[in-house]
Structure formats: C-alpha cells, structure tokens
Design an enzyme around this catalytic site. Structure first.
Site, PDB file in Angstrom:
ATOM      1  N   THR A  71     -18.968 -66.087  68.891  1.00 43.65           N
ATOM      2  CA  THR A  71     -17.634 -65.478  68.929  1.00 43.65           C
ATOM      3  C   THR A  71     -16.579 -66.514  68.569  1.00 43.65           C
ATOM      4  OG1 THR A  71     -18.292 -63.854  70.585  1.00 43.65           O
ATOM      5  CG2 THR A  71     -15.935 -64.344  70.437  1.00 43.65           C
ATOM      6  N   ASN A 151     -26.654 -56.725  64.039  1.00 44.18           N
ATOM      7  CA  ASN A 151     -27.133 -56.743  65.420  1.00 44.18           C
ATOM      8  C   ASN A 151     -27.559 -55.375  65.941  1.00 44.18           C
ATOM      9  OD1 ASN A 151     -24.158 -56.789  65.021  1.00 44.18           O
ATOM     10  ND2 ASN A 151     -24.126 -56.141  67.149  1.00 44.18           N
ATOM     11  N   GLN A 180     -27.895 -63.188  64.356  1.00 41.87           N
ATOM     12  CA  GLN A 180     -29.161 -62.440  64.492  1.00 41.87           C
ATOM     13  C   GLN A 180     -30.161 -62.816  63.403  1.00 41.87           C
ATOM     14  OE1 GLN A 180     -29.803 -60.486  67.048  1.00 41.87           O
ATOM     15  NE2 GLN A 180     -27.772 -60.094  67.892  1.00 41.87           N
ATOM     16  N   SER A 198     -25.286 -68.593  67.701  1.00 41.22           N
ATOM     17  CA  SER A 198     -25.222 -68.791  69.160  1.00 41.22           C
ATOM     18  C   SER A 198     -26.579 -69.229  69.690  1.00 41.22           C
ATOM     19  CB  SER A 198     -24.909 -67.452  69.839  1.00 41.22           C
ATOM     20  OG  SER A 198     -23.586 -67.376  70.265  1.00 41.22           O
ATOM     21  N   HIS A 200     -27.985 -68.648  72.654  1.00 40.47           N
ATOM     22  CA  HIS A 200     -28.766 -67.748  73.522  1.00 40.47           C
ATOM     23  C   HIS A 200     -29.505 -66.647  72.768  1.00 40.47           C
ATOM     24  CE1 HIS A 200     -25.957 -64.159  73.840  1.00 40.47           C
ATOM     25  NE2 HIS A 200     -25.184 -65.042  73.262  1.00 40.47           N
ATOM     26  N   CYS A 323     -22.754 -55.164  73.494  1.00 35.90           N
ATOM     27  CA  CYS A 323     -21.302 -55.391  73.565  1.00 35.90           C
ATOM     28  C   CYS A 323     -20.533 -54.087  73.674  1.00 35.90           C
ATOM     29  CB  CYS A 323     -20.804 -56.126  72.335  1.00 35.90           C
ATOM     30  SG  CYS A 323     -21.766 -57.552  71.923  1.00 35.90           S
TER      31      CYS A 323
HETATM   32  N1  PMP Z   1     -22.394 -61.942  66.041  1.00 41.42           N
HETATM   33  C1  PMP Z   1     -23.464 -61.165  66.233  1.00 41.42           C
HETATM   34  C2  PMP Z   1     -24.138 -60.552  65.038  1.00 41.42           C
HETATM   35  C3  PMP Z   1     -23.941 -60.928  67.526  1.00 41.42           C
HETATM   36  O1  PMP Z   1     -25.011 -60.151  67.705  1.00 41.42           O
HETATM   37  C4  PMP Z   1     -23.275 -61.520  68.617  1.00 41.42           C
HETATM   38  C5  PMP Z   1     -23.754 -61.280  70.045  1.00 41.42           C
HETATM   39  N2  PMP Z   1     -23.909 -59.948  70.384  1.00 41.42           N
HETATM   40  C6  PMP Z   1     -22.156 -62.342  68.367  1.00 41.42           C
HETATM   41  C7  PMP Z   1     -21.755 -62.534  67.068  1.00 41.42           C
HETATM   42  C8  PMP Z   1     -21.406 -62.990  69.482  1.00 41.42           C
HETATM   43  O2  PMP Z   1     -22.182 -63.957  70.098  1.00 41.42           O
HETATM   44  P1  PMP Z   1     -21.704 -64.616  71.490  1.00 41.42           P
HETATM   45  O3  PMP Z   1     -21.541 -63.472  72.441  1.00 41.42           O
HETATM   46  O4  PMP Z   1     -22.826 -65.517  71.856  1.00 41.42           O
HETATM   47  O5  PMP Z   1     -20.432 -65.320  71.213  1.00 41.42           O
END
Ligand code: PMP
Length: 378
Positions: A71, A151, A180, A198, A200, A323
């Site tokens: 993000t 995603n 992803q 990211s 995680h 989300c």
């Molecule tokens: N981009 C994509 C394609 C994601 O799937 C996600 C997480 N759902 C994010 C950005 C954001 O990642 P984070 O919540 O670790 O900042």
C-alpha cells in the site's frame, strides 16, 4: 483448519521468523546511528537491499526502498512520481481492476491536484490489452500503473508488452504492483521502471514491503522527516523486517517453479470436483491465469452464506477480496470484466499456497457440496 486465503495473507516461514527474531535481539541499534553498533545494522540493511535487488536481477539498474508494505509502495510510486514529474505532463493511466492502493491514490491525484487519470478498461479475462494501452498513450502521460497478477481473479497481465508500449514514450514510467505475482509467475523485472510488493503475501511478515525503482527516478516523498531511505521514506528503518523480507523473497523465488506445478494440481482437482455444481468460473484457466487464485461465482446461493458455513467448519476462503469483504457490493473487478451483477456479488475467492495439499482440496469439496445441498434444502 484448511486455509485457502493466501491471497489475503500467508503463514510466515520459520526461516523468516528466525531472521526477524535474531535481528530483533542482536541488532536493535538504529541502523542510522553512527557508532559501531549502529553501523553494523547499517551494513546489514545494505546487504538486505543488495540481496533484494540481486534476487530480482536488477542491481545494476534499480534501487530499493524498504517501507511498510505494498500500500505504501504504491502510494509512493503514484504520488511521488506525479508530484515529481508533473511539469512533463499530468496524465496517469491505471487499469480499472487495480487494488485500491493504486486506484485510490490515482483518484486522489485527480480530485485534489487536477491530474487526468484514465482507468483503462480490461477484457473479459481482466487484462489490459496492449491495443487498449496504446490507444490511451500520448505525450502527456507520465505514469502507467498496471498490476502483474490480479488479487481477486489471478489474471496475469503481459507486462513485457505493456512496458514496451509505455517506453515508446521516453518521458513516461511503467509501474507494476507485483504483490500477487512475486514467486508465482515468471517476470522480467528489468522491463519495469518501478514495482511494489509486500512481505506477508510471500510467507514473510506483515508491515514490510519494498518499492524497487530505476536509479534515475526521483520522487517527492510521501513521508517527510529524518530523511532515511534516500530521503524518500523517513522513519527509522525496521532492520529486522527488512532482513526478513529479503529472506522471504529468496525462499519464494527459489521454490517458484516447483510450487507452481503443485498449485496447478490443486486447482485442477478443485475444478474437477466442482464440475456438477452451479457455479461460474471467473478466473482465466489458461496461461492468462495464475493457479494461486480462483474466483468462483455461485449462481444459486449467496457467497457470504457459503463462506460463513465453510468458516464454521474451519475452512477459510474469501468473498472477492479480503479488503472489500465487509462491503456488500458487487466486485468492481468482476464488473469490469463484464460479469453480471448477481455473479459479481456472489463470488468466492479460493487462494492457495504451496503448503496446501490435495487432501485439503478433497475435504473442501466434500464440505462445499454438503453445504450447497443443505442450503438448497432449506
Ligand atoms: N496490491 C495487491 C494486488 C494486493 O493484493 C494487496 C493486499 N491485498 C495490496 C496491494 C496491499 O498490500 P498491503 O496490505 O500489504 O499493503
């Protein structure tokens, strides 16, 4: 427990936790401090940065900033480039199915700062075609941002072709959100001016990610303060998290090929088991789709009811994306692909990791069939 929600987050690997724990215990000095303890941390930070760039094969051309996650990386990419290069032009192109962490900064730039933002339409697979991108390119475009893998659906974009079109316009940068995609699809990272990810999502830790960018790029920072990370991301660098990220990346890239074959077999078994159910498969099943993410719409049932029923049995999937799960709205990703509104409201997302097994898929199938039958009989 059966965890089929790895697109939302993954279980951290033990090696990653070990790196985090030992760095937290042994290297707790501020890596910017100029005494020997701080300098030792600073050297480790630079080694994590170098390893990250080496793993992507871009150390000669790119630089890396550690930050809190995709993000933040996406926000810095969009706002940082927009503010820095607005004298070149004020047009930004993003795909209509980007994650909110790309779409919302783009919309903010349009609303608050007068940038012209175009949300590029996608085809029925959810891809931006090279022709669509070409049709919207002009000399005012300063940034194109198109994700590697979606995603919600696992749809893969042809980043090589899209970046080539962008690079016909020498003043324009190509950014991709690879959150992803890392460790899941093959990517030529060198064709990207910037990319985000990211920890995680690749069996690393929450709260850390990176933005990788070509060395000639200059940003206006989003965070102002002590000037860490080349002045682009102030705040004391979380050294244990940065080290854990490069470890997670190393493990993820090393096992990508083997994992892909395994996860393909999980998806195949799942789809075979669903052949007689009234569902719509939203994800591309050919080479345009990553097998890690499977979006299914239930034609006769509410996705939230099935998800809840599965959850009660310890089986975890999402409705569309984690989300947006709390919003009772149709998925904008599926609507953009031309999926009807009812199906776009009733999608479940099954997302795998390499840790999942065929046995888990079979257990999922038997619970899924039983739940549909029970709800049907009510
Ligand atoms: N981009 C994509 C394609 C994601 O799937 C996600 C997480 N759902 C994010 C950005 C954001 O990642 P984070 O919540 O670790 O900042």
């Amino acid at each position: 427990m059966i965890y089929f929600d790895s697109a939302a987050s993954t279980c951290p690997k033990k090696e990653v936790l070990d790196v985090f724990l030992s760095a937290s215990q042994d290297e707790y000095a501020n890596p910017s401090s100029s005494h020997a303890f701080g300098r030792s941390g600073g050297r480790l930070l630079e080694s994590a940065r170098k390893q990250t760039l080496d793993l992507f094969g871009v150390s000669a051309t790119h630089q890396a900033i550690f930050l809190s996650g995709a993000t933040e990386a996406n926000n810095l990419a969009l706002k940082g480039i927009a503010f820095s290069y607005q004298n070149r032009g004020k047009k930004i192109l993003v795909s209509a199915v980007e994650h909110p962490s790309v779409l919302e900064p783009a919309r903010y730039l349009a609303k608050a700062f007068g940038f012209e933002v175009v949300e590029l339409p996608v085809d029925s697979y959810g891809r931006v075609s090279p022709e669509t991108l070409q049709a919207h390119m002009d000399k005012d475009v300063i940034l194109v941002s198109i994700m590697g893998v979606n995603n919600e659906t696992g749809t893969i974009n042809d980043l090589k072709a899209l970046s080539q079109i962008t690079h016909r316009y020498p003043k324009c940068f190509f950014h991709s959100d690879l959150t992803q995609a890392i460790g899941k699809v093959e990517i030529d990272f060198s064709c990207l001016d910037l990319f985000s990810f990211s920890g995680h999502k690749i069996h690393g830790l929450k709260g850390v990610g990176a933005l990788i960018y070509k060395k000639n790029i200059r940003f206006v920072p989003v965070l102002h303060g002590g000037g860490q990370e080349f002045g682009y991301r102030s705040s004391t660098v979380a050294l244990p998290l940065a080290l854990s990220l490069s470890k997670a990346l190393e493990l993820s890239l090393a096992s990508a090929k083997n994992n892909l074959a395994h996860v393909k077999s999980l998806r195949e078994t799942l789809l075979q088991g669903l052949e007689n159910e009234e569902i719509r498969v939203n994800s591309p099943l050919d080479e345009a789709g990553s097998p890690y993410v499977l979006s299914l719409s239930l034609l006769r049932h509410k996705a939230s009811v099935i998800m809840e029923g599965l959850s009660e049995e310890g089986i975890y999937v999402s409705t569309s994306s984690a989300c947006s799960a709390s919003l009772e709205k149709p998925s904008y990703v599926l609507l953009s692909m031309g999926v009807d509104e009812d199906s776009a409201k009733n999608a479940i997302r099954v997302s795998f990791s390499e840790d999942n097994t065929l046995g888990e898929v079979r257990l999922f199938l038997s619970s899924f069939h039983r739940l549909l039958k029970e709800i049907h009989a009510r």
